[in-house]
Design a protein around this motif. Structure first.
Motif, short mmCIF file in Angstrom:
data_model
loop_
_atom_site.label_atom_id
_atom_site.label_comp_id
_atom_site.label_asym_id
_atom_site.label_seq_id
_atom_site.Cartn_x
_atom_site.Cartn_y
_atom_site.Cartn_z
N GLN A 42 -95.93 -67.42 -58.76
CA GLN A 42 -96.00 -68.08 -57.46
C GLN A 42 -94.87 -69.10 -57.33
OE1 GLN A 42 -99.79 -69.77 -56.51
NE2 GLN A 42 -99.00 -70.96 -54.78
N GLN A 43 -94.20 -69.06 -56.19
CA GLN A 43 -93.12 -69.99 -55.90
C GLN A 43 -93.47 -70.80 -54.66
OE1 GLN A 43 -89.59 -67.55 -55.57
NE2 GLN A 43 -89.33 -67.41 -57.77
N ASP A 44 -93.35 -72.11 -54.76
CA ASP A 44 -93.75 -73.00 -53.67
C ASP A 44 -92.59 -73.90 -53.28
OD1 ASP A 44 -96.51 -72.23 -53.46
OD2 ASP A 44 -96.86 -73.28 -55.35
N THR A 45 -92.33 -73.96 -51.98
CA THR A 45 -91.38 -74.94 -51.46
C THR A 45 -92.08 -76.29 -51.34
OG1 THR A 45 -91.94 -74.42 -49.17
CG2 THR A 45 -90.15 -73.15 -50.19
N MET A 96 -89.47 -75.24 -54.98
CA MET A 96 -89.38 -76.42 -55.82
C MET A 96 -90.07 -76.19 -57.16
SD MET A 96 -88.52 -79.63 -56.28
CE MET A 96 -88.15 -80.38 -54.70
N LEU A 97 -91.11 -75.33 -57.15
CA LEU A 97 -91.92 -75.12 -58.36
C LEU A 97 -92.25 -73.65 -58.52
CD1 LEU A 97 -93.00 -77.32 -60.33
CD2 LEU A 97 -95.22 -77.03 -59.26
N LEU A 130 -101.13 -68.10 -70.99
CA LEU A 130 -102.01 -68.30 -69.84
C LEU A 130 -101.25 -68.70 -68.59
CD1 LEU A 130 -105.01 -70.11 -71.54
CD2 LEU A 130 -104.78 -67.69 -70.97
N VAL A 131 -100.55 -69.80 -68.64
CA VAL A 131 -99.84 -70.29 -67.45
C VAL A 131 -98.66 -71.15 -67.89
CG1 VAL A 131 -101.32 -72.31 -67.26
CG2 VAL A 131 -100.06 -71.51 -65.24
N SER A 132 -97.60 -71.12 -67.11
CA SER A 132 -96.44 -71.97 -67.37
C SER A 132 -95.82 -72.35 -66.03
CB SER A 132 -95.41 -71.25 -68.25
OG SER A 132 -95.00 -70.04 -67.64
N ILE A 133 -95.26 -73.55 -65.98
CA ILE A 133 -94.66 -74.08 -64.76
C ILE A 133 -93.20 -74.42 -65.03
CG2 ILE A 133 -94.70 -75.98 -63.09
CD1 ILE A 133 -97.68 -76.08 -63.36
N TYR A 134 -92.32 -73.99 -64.12
CA TYR A 134 -90.90 -74.24 -64.26
C TYR A 134 -90.36 -74.85 -62.96
CZ TYR A 134 -91.40 -70.98 -68.16
OH TYR A 134 -91.81 -70.36 -69.31
N VAL A 162 -92.31 -85.64 -60.80
CA VAL A 162 -93.55 -84.86 -60.83
C VAL A 162 -93.29 -83.47 -61.39
CG1 VAL A 162 -95.33 -83.77 -59.41
CG2 VAL A 162 -94.67 -86.14 -58.97
N VAL A 163 -92.21 -82.83 -60.93
CA VAL A 163 -91.86 -81.49 -61.42
C VAL A 163 -91.55 -81.53 -62.91
CG1 VAL A 163 -90.18 -79.63 -61.26
CG2 VAL A 163 -91.05 -80.69 -59.18
N ALA A 164 -90.83 -82.55 -63.36
CA ALA A 164 -90.48 -82.64 -64.77
C ALA A 164 -91.73 -82.84 -65.64
CB ALA A 164 -89.50 -83.79 -64.98
N ILE A 165 -92.64 -83.69 -65.17
CA ILE A 165 -93.87 -83.94 -65.93
C ILE A 165 -94.73 -82.68 -66.00
CG2 ILE A 165 -96.04 -85.23 -65.93
CD1 ILE A 165 -94.47 -87.58 -64.77
N LEU A 166 -94.88 -81.99 -64.85
CA LEU A 166 -95.69 -80.77 -64.85
C LEU A 166 -95.07 -79.70 -65.74
CD1 LEU A 166 -96.67 -80.45 -61.07
CD2 LEU A 166 -98.16 -81.02 -62.99
#
Length: 219
Positions: free
Chosen positions: A85-88, A75-76, A174-178, A161-165
């Motif tokens: 890192q990939q998390d369900t 999901m993220l 440094l870090v990015s979330i998709y 939540v995913v869209a906001i993050l």
């Protein structure tokens, strides 16, 4: 005497369908049965939708097929300088529990696992109950249908939540979330289950109840 009075009361009860009336499913305005288009909102008037259950099961099945990969794929996706890192959905909740964020993990599990599965079961139960009436009363089934309709608007909480993050946590180097591929399947699952619930004609519940009452009255 009491039994005769109850039979007489049942015989006096007339449905809108028997009176030659039909209500608009969008604005609830009542019209005569020979009117085909609602004069208030322009919606097509249908006394009963003969293909309602077919559409319910079709959308329900598509939603279920989308829900399976939504729990298998990540999901993220979190990318840093050294790793990705990939998390369900469930994996992310378990990781939050390890970090002692119990409240957040509980909300994710409830919104992403408990509510979707409950909606699948509730819609299937309502569709089956029209053809095979259970011991559950018609009022309880109507209430269940209204609950399913109400919680449908809150089913996209994970996608929000995913869209906001994804929009906030973009620190480039440094870090990015998709959002992961599961977010698309989860959104499709929610959409199709909502359409499935809306395709269900709740009047079918009361048609079965009225038919049962008429059968008792004729005994």
């Amino acid at each position: 005497m009491v039994g005769m009075e109850r039979i007489e009361q049942r015989q006096k009860i007339l449905t809108a369908r028997q009176m030659g009336l039909v209500a608009c499913s969008r604005c609830q305005q009542v019209w005569e049965k020979d009117v085909s288009i609602c004069g208030r909102c322009g919606h097509k008037l249908v006394s009963r939708d003969p293909q309602s259950l077919q559409r319910v099961w079709a959308y329900w099945l598509i939603g279920l097929m989308c829900y399976i990969p939504a729990n298998i794929y990540p999901m993220l996706q979190t990318r840093t300088l050294f790793y990705t890192q990939q998390d369900t959905i469930v994996g992310g909740a378990i990781e939050l529990i390890e970090y002692e964020s119990y409240a957040v993990a509980l909300v994710i599990l409830f919104a992403s696992v408990v509510i979707p599965i409950s909606k699948f079961l509730a819609i299937a139960f309502l569709a089956i109950s029209v053809q095979r009436p259970p011991s559950v009363s018609h009022h309880q089934r109507q209430m269940l249908y209204e609950v399913v309709e109400y919680i449908g608007r809150w089913s996209m909480i994970d996608i929000f939540v995913v869209a906001i993050l994804s929009s906030l946590v973009q620190l480039k180097v440094l870090v990015s979330i998709y959002p992961g591929p599961a977010s698309l399947f989860f959104a499709l699952s929610v959409i199709f289950t909502m359409i499935s619930a809306q395709a269900f004609d709740s009047r079918l519940i009361w048609d079965e109840a009225h038919g049962k009452d008429e059968g008792k009255a004729n005994d």
